[in-house]
Design a protein around this motif. Structure first.
Motif, short mmCIF file in Angstrom:
data_model
loop_
_atom_site.label_atom_id
_atom_site.label_comp_id
_atom_site.label_asym_id
_atom_site.label_seq_id
_atom_site.Cartn_x
_atom_site.Cartn_y
_atom_site.Cartn_z
N ASP A 1 8.93 -7.15 3.10
CA ASP A 1 8.37 -7.60 4.43
C ASP A 1 8.32 -6.60 5.28
N TYR A 2 9.29 -5.65 5.12
CA TYR A 2 9.36 -4.54 6.28
C TYR A 2 8.43 -3.64 5.69
N PHE A 3 8.12 -3.30 4.48
CA PHE A 3 7.46 -2.17 4.04
C PHE A 3 5.92 -2.60 4.01
N LYS A 4 5.49 -4.04 3.88
CA LYS A 4 4.50 -4.69 3.77
C LYS A 4 3.88 -4.63 2.36
N VAL A 5 4.78 -4.79 1.41
CA VAL A 5 4.41 -4.57 0.06
C VAL A 5 4.94 -6.08 -0.61
N SER A 6 4.51 -6.14 -1.83
CA SER A 6 4.92 -7.55 -2.78
C SER A 6 6.30 -7.12 -3.15
N LYS A 7 7.08 -8.28 -3.50
CA LYS A 7 8.39 -8.07 -3.84
C LYS A 7 8.41 -7.45 -5.22
N GLN A 8 7.32 -7.59 -6.00
CA GLN A 8 7.29 -6.88 -7.36
C GLN A 8 7.21 -5.45 -7.19
N THR A 9 6.94 -4.94 -6.15
CA THR A 9 7.09 -3.51 -5.92
C THR A 9 8.51 -3.08 -6.42
N PHE A 10 9.43 -3.74 -6.08
CA PHE A 10 10.89 -3.23 -6.03
C PHE A 10 11.61 -3.71 -7.41
N ASN A 11 10.75 -4.48 -8.28
CA ASN A 11 11.33 -4.98 -9.55
C ASN A 11 11.17 -4.07 -10.65
N VAL A 12 12.11 -3.34 -11.25
CA VAL A 12 12.17 -2.29 -12.04
C VAL A 12 12.91 -2.60 -13.38
#
Length: 66
Positions: free
Chosen positions: A55-66
């Protein structure tokens, strides 16, 4: 978590500034060492924390899934 480092650098944020922003915007109590641990793989990020970062960076949650 390389993506967190990349996003911080893209927005020209130090870890300390990111912590202040997250705590102020989301009523949390993040710490500098916690963010550093996430970035360096020493601590896992919870689903709730991923949602906040996304939410803070205005990206999808999937962006952080590694």
């Amino acid at each position: 978590m390389k993506i967190l480092i990349e996003l911080r650098e893209k927005y020209n944020l130090s870890i300390s500034k990111l912590v202040v922003n997250l705590n102020n915007n989301y009523g949390k109590d993040f710490r500098i060492c916690q963010i550093w641990d996430w970035e360096n793989g020493y601590r896992n990020v919870s689903e709730n924390e991923i949602a906040i970062l996304a939410d803070y960076f205005k990206v999808s949650k999937q962006t952080f899934n590694v």
